[in-house]
Design a protein around this motif. Sequence first.
Motif, PDB file in Angstrom:
ATOM      1  N   GLU A 195     -28.232  20.754  24.641  1.00 34.89           N
ATOM      2  CA  GLU A 195     -26.923  20.486  24.048  1.00 34.89           C
ATOM      3  C   GLU A 195     -26.690  18.980  23.954  1.00 34.89           C
ATOM      4  N   ARG A 206     -21.074  16.686  22.463  1.00 37.52           N
ATOM      5  CA  ARG A 206     -20.372  17.985  22.434  1.00 37.52           C
ATOM      6  C   ARG A 206     -19.848  18.344  23.818  1.00 37.52           C
ATOM      7  N   ALA A 207     -20.646  18.102  24.835  1.00 38.64           N
ATOM      8  CA  ALA A 207     -20.215  18.393  26.198  1.00 38.64           C
ATOM      9  C   ALA A 207     -19.035  17.502  26.584  1.00 38.64           C
ATOM     10  N   PRO A 258     -20.437  23.055  32.331  1.00 34.84           N
ATOM     11  CA  PRO A 258     -21.887  23.283  32.320  1.00 34.84           C
ATOM     12  C   PRO A 258     -22.490  22.826  30.989  1.00 34.84           C
ATOM     13  N   VAL A 259     -23.505  21.995  31.077  1.00 35.64           N
ATOM     14  CA  VAL A 259     -24.193  21.498  29.885  1.00 35.64           C
ATOM     15  C   VAL A 259     -25.384  22.407  29.631  1.00 35.64           C
ATOM     16  N   LYS A 260     -25.399  22.982  28.433  1.00 37.01           N
ATOM     17  CA  LYS A 260     -26.465  23.919  28.087  1.00 37.01           C
ATOM     18  C   LYS A 260     -27.743  23.166  27.747  1.00 37.01           C
ATOM     19  N   GLU A 261     -28.843  23.857  27.835  1.00 37.79           N
ATOM     20  CA  GLU A 261     -30.147  23.263  27.557  1.00 37.79           C
ATOM     21  C   GLU A 261     -30.217  22.799  26.109  1.00 37.79           C
ATOM     22  N   ARG A 288     -15.941  18.851  24.960  1.00 36.21           N
ATOM     23  CA  ARG A 288     -15.439  20.026  25.700  1.00 36.21           C
ATOM     24  C   ARG A 288     -14.697  19.593  26.951  1.00 36.21           C
TER      25      ARG A 288
END
Length: 64
Positions: A10, A14-15, A5-8, A18
């Motif tokens: 972000e 970084r994604a 899940p990609v955060k708002e 991960r």
Amino acid sequence: MLIIPVKEGENIDRALKRFKRKFDRTGKMRQLRKRQQFTKPSVVRRQQIQKAQYIQRLRDAEDV
């Protein structure tokens, strides 16, 4: 299937990092590479013994 899940707000880098870390922990690539070539169980066992002897020699040298 891996879901990251990609955060708002972000950063995509970084994604992606991960994802790569999670994928590496699954061990799929190691398993795929291992299956590309068959090694006899006796050869695998011999390699394990040689590795154990090598590590033991390193530990013995460290103790001296």
